[in-house]
Scaffold this motif. Structure first.
Motif, PDB file in Angstrom:
ATOM      1  N   GLY A 215       0.941  -1.163  -0.045  1.00 13.38           N
ATOM      2  CA  GLY A 215       0.046  -0.024  -0.064  1.00 13.38           C
ATOM      3  C   GLY A 215       0.839   1.343   0.116  1.00 13.38           C
ATOM      4  N   ALA A 216       0.570   2.246   0.822  1.00  8.38           N
ATOM      5  CA  ALA A 216       1.124   3.570   0.886  1.00  8.38           C
ATOM      6  C   ALA A 216       2.609   3.151   1.522  1.00  8.38           C
ATOM      7  CB  ALA A 216       0.368   4.455   1.569  1.00  8.38           C
ATOM      8  N   VAL A 217       3.642   4.150   0.896  1.00  8.02           N
ATOM      9  CA  VAL A 217       5.097   3.981   1.593  1.00  8.02           C
ATOM     10  C   VAL A 217       5.344   5.329   1.905  1.00  8.02           C
ATOM     11  CG1 VAL A 217       7.369   3.367   0.925  1.00  8.02           C
ATOM     12  CG2 VAL A 217       5.384   1.895   0.019  1.00  8.02           C
ATOM     13  N   GLN A 218       5.844   5.535   2.975  1.00 13.02           N
ATOM     14  CA  GLN A 218       6.714   6.847   3.371  1.00 13.02           C
ATOM     15  C   GLN A 218       8.015   6.407   3.813  1.00 13.02           C
ATOM     16  OE1 GLN A 218       3.689   8.536   6.131  1.00 13.02           O
ATOM     17  NE2 GLN A 218       3.123   9.832   4.281  1.00 13.02           N
ATOM     18  N   HIS A 219       9.059   6.914   3.197  1.00  7.54           N
ATOM     19  CA  HIS A 219      10.478   6.562   4.078  1.00  7.54           C
ATOM     20  C   HIS A 219      11.315   7.505   3.677  1.00  7.54           C
ATOM     21  CE1 HIS A 219      14.145   4.096   4.238  1.00  7.54           C
ATOM     22  NE2 HIS A 219      13.321   3.222   4.797  1.00  7.54           N
ATOM     23  N   ALA A 220      12.164   7.937   4.863  1.00  9.97           N
ATOM     24  CA  ALA A 220      13.204   9.014   4.899  1.00  9.97           C
ATOM     25  C   ALA A 220      14.049   9.020   3.570  1.00  9.97           C
ATOM     26  CB  ALA A 220      14.175   8.932   5.950  1.00  9.97           C
ATOM     27  N   LYS A 221      14.180   8.014   2.884  1.00  5.98           N
ATOM     28  CA  LYS A 221      15.258   7.953   1.607  1.00  5.98           C
ATOM     29  C   LYS A 221      14.508   8.099   0.517  1.00  5.98           C
ATOM     30  CE  LYS A 221      18.432   4.503   3.668  1.00  5.98           C
ATOM     31  NZ  LYS A 221      18.776   2.990   3.471  1.00  5.98           N
ATOM     32  N   LEU A 222      13.045   8.446   0.516  1.00  7.35           N
ATOM     33  CA  LEU A 222      12.392   8.624  -0.653  1.00  7.35           C
ATOM     34  C   LEU A 222      11.906  10.270  -0.898  1.00  7.35           C
ATOM     35  CD1 LEU A 222       9.985   5.538  -0.815  1.00  7.35           C
ATOM     36  CD2 LEU A 222      12.002   5.865  -2.155  1.00  7.35           C
ATOM     37  N   THR A 223      12.229  10.611  -2.077  1.00  9.50           N
ATOM     38  CA  THR A 223      11.630  12.084  -2.285  1.00  9.50           C
ATOM     39  C   THR A 223      10.190  11.698  -3.299  1.00  9.50           C
ATOM     40  OG1 THR A 223      13.903  12.956  -2.760  1.00  9.50           O
ATOM     41  CG2 THR A 223      12.016  13.928  -3.819  1.00  9.50           C
ATOM     42  N   PRO A 224       9.245  12.371  -2.483  1.00  6.02           N
ATOM     43  CA  PRO A 224       7.958  12.154  -3.126  1.00  6.02           C
ATOM     44  C   PRO A 224       7.646  13.080  -4.287  1.00  6.02           C
ATOM     45  CG  PRO A 224       7.621  13.550  -1.096  1.00  6.02           C
ATOM     46  CD  PRO A 224       9.025  13.095  -1.231  1.00  6.02           C
ATOM     47  N   ILE A 225       7.192  12.662  -5.562  1.00  2.00           N
ATOM     48  CA  ILE A 225       6.810  13.190  -6.655  1.00  2.00           C
ATOM     49  C   ILE A 225       5.253  12.601  -6.737  1.00  2.00           C
ATOM     50  CG2 ILE A 225       7.126  13.508  -9.134  1.00  2.00           C
ATOM     51  CD1 ILE A 225       9.975  12.396  -8.428  1.00  2.00           C
ATOM     52  N   THR A 226       4.374  13.931  -7.232  1.00  2.00           N
ATOM     53  CA  THR A 226       3.060  13.711  -7.372  1.00  2.00           C
ATOM     54  C   THR A 226       2.608  14.090  -8.713  1.00  2.00           C
ATOM     55  OG1 THR A 226       2.322  13.703  -4.875  1.00  2.00           O
ATOM     56  CG2 THR A 226       0.679  13.960  -6.429  1.00  2.00           C
ATOM     57  N   LYS A 227       1.802  13.102  -9.249  1.00  2.00           N
ATOM     58  CA  LYS A 227       1.516  13.417 -10.727  1.00  2.00           C
ATOM     59  C   LYS A 227      -0.134  13.643 -10.898  1.00  2.00           C
ATOM     60  CE  LYS A 227       2.127  11.069 -15.039  1.00  2.00           C
ATOM     61  NZ  LYS A 227       2.344  12.167 -16.164  1.00  2.00           N
ATOM     62  N   HIS A 228      -0.491  14.912 -11.422  1.00  2.00           N
ATOM     63  CA  HIS A 228      -2.210  15.076 -11.248  1.00  2.00           C
ATOM     64  C   HIS A 228      -2.639  14.930 -12.465  1.00  2.00           C
ATOM     65  CE1 HIS A 228      -1.749  16.714  -7.232  1.00  2.00           C
ATOM     66  NE2 HIS A 228      -0.523  17.005  -7.515  1.00  2.00           N
ATOM     67  N   GLU A 229      -1.980  14.359 -13.686  1.00  2.00           N
ATOM     68  CA  GLU A 229      -2.561  14.479 -15.103  1.00  2.00           C
ATOM     69  C   GLU A 229      -3.628  12.913 -14.965  1.00  2.00           C
ATOM     70  OE1 GLU A 229       0.462  16.997 -14.755  1.00  2.00           O
ATOM     71  OE2 GLU A 229       0.716  14.824 -14.591  1.00  2.00           O
ATOM     72  N   ASN A 230      -4.341  13.056 -15.971  1.00  2.00           N
ATOM     73  CA  ASN A 230      -5.422  11.839 -16.133  1.00  2.00           C
ATOM     74  C   ASN A 230      -5.514  12.028 -17.731  1.00  2.00           C
ATOM     75  OD1 ASN A 230      -7.514  10.138 -16.998  1.00  2.00           O
ATOM     76  ND2 ASN A 230      -7.979   9.745 -14.537  1.00  2.00           N
ATOM     77  N   TYR A 231      -4.919  10.879 -18.440  1.00  2.00           N
ATOM     78  CA  TYR A 231      -4.859  10.854 -19.524  1.00  2.00           C
ATOM     79  C   TYR A 231      -6.012   9.993 -20.448  1.00  2.00           C
ATOM     80  CZ  TYR A 231      -0.409  13.462 -19.514  1.00  2.00           C
ATOM     81  OH  TYR A 231       0.456  14.228 -19.248  1.00  2.00           O
ATOM     82  N   ARG A 232      -6.491   9.153 -19.434  1.00  2.00           N
ATOM     83  CA  ARG A 232      -7.345   8.167 -19.844  1.00  2.00           C
ATOM     84  C   ARG A 232      -8.965   8.502 -19.914  1.00  2.00           C
ATOM     85  NH1 ARG A 232      -7.053   3.560 -15.667  1.00  2.00           N
ATOM     86  NH2 ARG A 232      -5.534   3.103 -16.509  1.00  2.00           N
TER      87      ARG A 232
END
Length: 544
Positions: A215-232
């Motif tokens: 499921g959801a993952v949060q970790h100090a080593k990860l930079t979060p990037i969010t993508k808001h587009e929907n092409y479908r």
């Protein structure tokens, strides 16, 4: 296409050798971004990778996803694309002595350990889909992950070996990856090595519908990037998705067609099939025909009656609570073998001789002379006759001659157990299952295989993850399954864990629709549920 800013953010992390997590909603083009990131690495680091003998690893959840990614990068040899099990096994199989020691320790922690401490000569360890048999060195899917984590934790040198070989590791659909895999990747590999290893996770936490996934993952080593587009999805469908998931608002991008959404409460009709029939009639008047519409049902039971494999489904239901799931996921020995038989017949009928030879060469001697071809030809013709007129038992008996596909050992064991005596309750249930299965008309296997392989307009809601269709009708029958309750989720009266599962599944289903979405409730919604449903579908048409 992936938006430049999202792709640029991924490339920035890759150039800085920082691990990252790309979170993107349904239809956002996650795989496109992953492929473009791979193409960037191949373009800018090819000389470096080739000179050092290194490769990029790309871990997929399914073989279908593996094939898709390989096609889009033209099977570039600098990228090792495979499932997590294939990737880990390729790493740990080179250390048989250390691996056997971990097998001994791992065995002691199992609920039913085997008697392997006195094994004089350690067996050759093999990764097999035939199930676990540690005394023979056979380990299963789950064992590969557990043993890999144990081996890496016990031998830190292995971390350096892996990260020197794979400086970048991508994971597609991270939310379906097991927690142990995420622990292995982030706690042990991310940032390790002379050149820091980069772990890139691509996925959508809300599309986690399998209980085994992290499921959801949060970790100090990860930079979060969010993508808001929907092409479908069309704009009306996106409006519904944003109501279901306000935490990640999507915007229509690309060239979506105009669409429509419908909510059918149908409280004027009797609960059950009459409500679906009424909704179908309304949609048909608007051009929604079975040729351009996918029906998603929460349970297999309604589909089974329509497609005529009800007896087969009932036998798997008798096998246990997970029986129907094992049937549809083809995790049970009989259906695994029967699926191969159907694949063989389909390859023969479509004259796909490459696939035919591939299937025939699994577990039998290669076709060497013309007489072999004649024997196989005659055997398949006999098989085709028995498939349409006989029972599952008739087909199994015919296949026992070995001319086509050898009967797997697990199926042979189950067949022998049918006539055994002195079995405990669990084993007797399996023996009864085998006996009853043999009496079912084989045409039900043909029907269920066509359904699983998506050759019909029907699917279960679990079976369409990753797919998309022009029009989608989501049929909700909360009386059919205890794992989910869409009604209680809408009403806000369910337990948190089931609420999450239900919302995720509903989101996945609704997000398959490219143009039109219709949701049909076969039963009355609980108090509070209808108002939420009406709010979510406010931009569409509500049929009371």
């Amino acid at each position: 296409m992936a938006r430049l800013d999202t792709l640029a953010a991924v490339i920035e992390e890759l150039e800085a050798r920082r691990s990252f997590l790309l979170e993107a909603g349904a239809g956002a083009g996650k795989t496109t971004t992953l492929v473009r990131a791979l193409q960037h690495l191949l373009s800018h680091r090819r000389t470096e990778l080739e000179a050092s003998g290194r490769r990029i690893a790309c871990i997929t959840y399914t073989n279908v996803a593996k094939k898709k990614i390989l096609e889009r990068i033209s099977a570039d040899p600098l990228v090792a694309v495979g499932t997590i099990h294939e990737f880990l096994w390729s790493v740990i199989q080179a250390y048989p002595r250390e691996l056997w020691q971990q097998v001994l320790d791992y065995n002691k922690e199992l609920s039913k350990p085997e008697d392997i401490d006195e094994v004089a000569t350690p067996p050759v360890i093999e990764y097999s889909d035939r199930g676990r048999k540690l005394s023979e060195g056979r380990i299963s899917h789950d064992d590969v992950i557990a043993l890999s984590l144990r081996l890496i934790a016990a031998h830190p040198k292995l971390i350096r070996i892996i990260t020197s070989k794979y400086p970048v590791i991508f994971v597609d659909e991270y939310q379906d990856t097991s927690p142990k895999t995420i622990e292995l990747l982030l706690d042990h590999l991310a940032g390790a090595g002379q050149v820091p290893c980069v772990i890139g996770l691509f996925g959508d936490s809300m599309q986690k519908i399998y209980r085994s996934g992290v499921g959801a993952v949060q970790h100090a080593k990860l930079t979060p990037i969010t993508k808001h587009e929907n092409y479908r999805c069309s704009r009306p469908v996106i409006d519904v998705l944003n109501k279901i998931r306000p935490q990640l608002i999507q915007r229509a991008s690309g060239e979506q067609q105009e669409g429509e959404v419908h909510l059918f409460l149908n409280t004027h009709a009797s609960p059950g099939p009459p409500r679906l029939a009424a909704a179908e009639a309304t949609l048909a008047s608007k051009g929604w025909l079975r040729e351009n519409t996918k029906y998603l049902l929460l349970t297999h039971r309604g589909i089974a009656g329509t497609l005529e494999y009800a007896s087969l489904l009932e036998q798997y239901r008798q096998l246990g609570s997970h029986g129907p799931d094992d049937l549809m996921a083809r995790n049970e020995p009989y259906i695994q073998y029967l699926t191969r038989i159907e694949a063989l017949c389909r390859a023969y009928q479509t004259r796909d001789f490459v696939e035919l030879n591939s299937l025939l060469n699994q577990g039998r001697r290669p076709i060497a002379k013309h007489a072999d071809k004649r024997t196989i030809n005659e055997a398949i013709r006999r098989l085709d006759t028995v498939r349409t007129t006989g029972t599952i038992g008739d087909v199994l008996d015919l296949m026992a001659d070995g001319h086509l596909l050898a009967v797997p050992g697990r199926v042979r064991d189950l067949e022998r157990r049918r006539t055994a005596t002195g079995l405990d309750e669990r084993q007797q249930r399996k023996a009864d299952f085998s006996s009853n299965l043999r009496g079912i008309p084989y045409r039900e296997v043909i029907s269920v295989t066509r359904f699983i392989d998506e050759l019909t307009p029907f699917s279960t809601q679990h079976g369409v993850k990753g797919d998309e269709f022009g029009n989608v009708v989501v049929v909700v029958d909360d009386s059919a399954w205890t794992m989910y309750s869409i009604g209680k989720m809408l009403a806000g009266t369910d337990k948190p864990d089931r609420t999450e599962r239900s919302r995720n599944l509903f989101y996945v289903c609704c997000s398959r629709a490219k143009r039109g979405l219709a949701v049909v409730f076969l039963n009355d919604l609980p108090e509070g549920g209808e108002s939420t449903a009406r709010d979510w579908f406010a931009a569409g048409t509500v049929h009371p």
